[in-house]
Write a protein that holds these residues in place. Structure first.
Motif, short mmCIF file in Angstrom:
data_model
loop_
_atom_site.label_atom_id
_atom_site.label_comp_id
_atom_site.label_asym_id
_atom_site.label_seq_id
_atom_site.Cartn_x
_atom_site.Cartn_y
_atom_site.Cartn_z
N ALA A 253 42.63 45.01 37.91
CA ALA A 253 43.98 45.09 37.37
C ALA A 253 44.59 46.43 37.70
CB ALA A 253 43.97 44.88 35.86
N LEU A 254 45.90 46.44 37.88
CA LEU A 254 46.64 47.64 38.23
C LEU A 254 47.75 47.84 37.21
CD1 LEU A 254 47.67 49.93 40.09
CD2 LEU A 254 48.81 48.16 41.45
N GLN B 251 43.65 47.95 50.02
CA GLN B 251 42.24 48.32 49.97
C GLN B 251 41.43 47.29 49.20
OE1 GLN B 251 40.76 50.75 51.62
NE2 GLN B 251 38.80 50.02 50.83
N ALA B 252 41.98 46.79 48.10
CA ALA B 252 41.26 45.77 47.33
C ALA B 252 41.07 44.50 48.15
CB ALA B 252 42.03 45.46 46.04
N VAL C 45 44.09 41.33 42.98
CA VAL C 45 44.73 42.35 42.15
C VAL C 45 45.73 41.68 41.23
CG1 VAL C 45 46.12 44.44 42.09
CG2 VAL C 45 44.46 44.11 43.94
N THR C 46 45.67 42.01 39.94
CA THR C 46 46.66 41.53 38.99
C THR C 46 47.38 42.72 38.37
OG1 THR C 46 46.99 40.12 37.03
CG2 THR C 46 45.03 41.51 37.04
N MET C 47 48.66 42.55 38.08
CA MET C 47 49.47 43.63 37.53
C MET C 47 49.54 43.52 36.01
SD MET C 47 50.77 45.70 39.87
CE MET C 47 52.25 46.34 39.10
N ASP D 60 37.33 42.94 36.49
CA ASP D 60 36.11 43.76 36.60
C ASP D 60 36.38 45.24 36.40
OD1 ASP D 60 34.68 41.44 37.21
OD2 ASP D 60 35.14 41.62 39.35
N GLY D 61 37.60 45.67 36.63
CA GLY D 61 37.93 47.08 36.48
C GLY D 61 39.43 47.29 36.55
#
Length: 326
Positions: free
Chosen positions: A60-61, A83-84, A91-93, A109-110
Motif C-alpha cells: 500500500a502507498l 519498482q513494485a 500497489v494499492t493507494m 504485505d507492507g
C-alpha cells in the motif's frame, strides 16, 4: 500449475518453486518451466496464493491527499509503482481522508508512506498497524519506521542559501510550510540557523500545508509590503515559487535582478517558468523507487528492519537567482 509441470516434465512443486524463484532449482529447469508457462499462457492466481501463504503480494502507498496533483507526489507514485511491478507486486493507494471499511487496515504485505506527518490520524494508524512500513524521510512521531529512505535537506538548503548570499542577497526570506513532516521542519530550522550564523534577521511567513494558490500569493504580498528590504524569497512548498511570481511583479520587483527567487522543490514548472527558477531537485521518482525497493528487500529478508538508505539531491541554479554558476 499442474499443466505447466507436465509440459516441463517436472513435479508440481518444482514448477511452483521455479516460477516463484524459491527453492533449489537449477537454471536449466527454471528456464524450462518458464518456457512451458509462456507456451501455455499461465499466470498465477494471486488470490489462491494469498490464501495458501498468507502473503498478498500487494503493498500500500500513502501520500498526503491534499497534494495528489503536485508533481513531486505524482512522480513519487510512479517510482513506487514501477519498482513494485518489477518485483511482481501490486500497489494499492490509501487516502488521507479515511481508512477503508471504516478504519479497517488494508490487507497488504507492507506500506510506503511519503512525507508522513505527525498528527495525521491515518498516518498514525498505519504506523501502528504492525505491518512493515518504509517512509520517505523519517517519521517524527512516536513510532519508528521499519525502513527509511532520506535525503540531506540540511546540507542542500545551506547550499541554496549560500548561493543566494553569493549572488548578493543580504535579506533572504522564507515562505515556509506548516507541515509536520520532517522535510518541512528541516528547511525551516536550517534557514533560521543559517541566518544566525550569518548575522542576519530571519523573515518567515507560513502557508498552510496544501493551501490553494491565493494563500502563498497573499503571504508573499504581505512579506514584501512589511519587509521591503527583502531581496530574496525561498519557497518551501512544491509549486509555490511559480505561484507567487505575479505578486512579486505587482510589488514592482524584478525576479533575478532586484529580487532573487528559489524553490526547495524542483519541477517542470520551475524549469519552464519565465525566468527559470533555481530549485532543489529532490528526485521524487527515484525516491519512490528506492522506497519500494527497500520495502521489497525487508519483506524478503535481504535487508534488516531499521535499514536507512540515503538518496542524494542536488541544487539547480537558474536565472531567477541571477546567472547560474558554471
Amino acid at each position: 500449475m499442474a499443466d505447466v509441470a507436465r509440459e516441463a516434465a517436472v513435479s508440481k512443486t518444482t514448477a511452483s518453486d521455479a516460477l516463484r524463484g524459491h527453492g533449489r532449482v537449477s537454471g536449466a529447469t527454471r528456464d524450462a518451466v518458464e518456457a512451458a508457462a509462456l507456451r501455455l499462457g499461465y499466470s498465477p492466481n494471486r488470490n489462491a496464493r494469498s490464501l495458501r501463504t498468507s502473503v498478498t503480494e500487494t503493498v500500500a502507498l500513502h501520500i498526503p491527499e491534499v497534494l495528489t496533483s503536485a508533481e513531486y507526489y505524482m512522480s513519487f507514485v510512479f517510482g513506487v509503482t514501477e519498482q513494485a511491478t518489477r518485483a511482481g507486486l501490486n500497489v494499492t493507494m490509501i487516502s488521507s481522508g479515511h481508512l477503508p471499511h471504516r478504519g479497517a487496515l488494508p490487507q497488504v504485505d507492507g506500506l510506503v508512506l511519503c512525507d508522513p506527518m505527525a498528527g495525521d490520524p491515518v498516518v498514525e494508524a498505519l504506523m501502528n498497524s504492525g505491518l512493515p512500513v518504509v517512509t520517505a524521510e523519517r517519521y517524527v512521531g512516536d513510532k519508528e519506521s521499519t525502513g527509511v529512505v532520506c535525503s540531506d535537506h540540511e546540507t542542500t538548503t545551506v547550499e541554496l542559501l549560500d548561493h543566494l548570499r553569493d549572488m548578493g542577497a543580504v535579506r533572504p526570506a522564507l515562505l515556509a510550510s506548516d507541515s509536520t513532516a520532517e522535510r518541512a521542519a528541516t528547511v525551516l530550522d536550517t534557514y533560521r540557523r543559517w541566518c544566525v550564523r550569518n548575522g542576519l534577521p530571519d523573515t518567515v511567513h507560513k502557508a498552510p500545508f496544501g493551501s490553494p494558490p491565493e494563500v502563498p500569493r497573499a503571504e508573499v504580498a504581505r512579506m514584501l509590503a512589511g519587509s521591503p528590504e527583502t531581496d530574496a524569497v525561498v519557497c518551501a512548498a512544491d509549486g509555490a515559487a511559480v505561484t507567487v511570481l505575479p505578486e512579486i511583479r505587482a510589488a514592482g520587483r524584478t525576479v533575478g535582478k532586484d529580487l532573487l527567487l528559489a524553490s526547495c522543490v524542483d519541477s517542470t514548472t520551475m524549469r519552464l517558468s519565465d525566468p527559470p527558477i533555481t530549485a532543489i531537485d529532490l528526485r521524487p521518482r527515484d525516491m519512490g523507487a528506492e522506497c519500494a525497493r527497500l520495502l521489497c528487500d525487508i519483506l524478503s529478508g535481504r535487508s534488516p528492519r531499521g535499514t536507512v538508505r540515503s538518496l542524494p539531491i542536488t541544487l539547480n541554479t537558474r536565472a531567477s537567482t541571477g546567472l547560474p554558476r558554471p
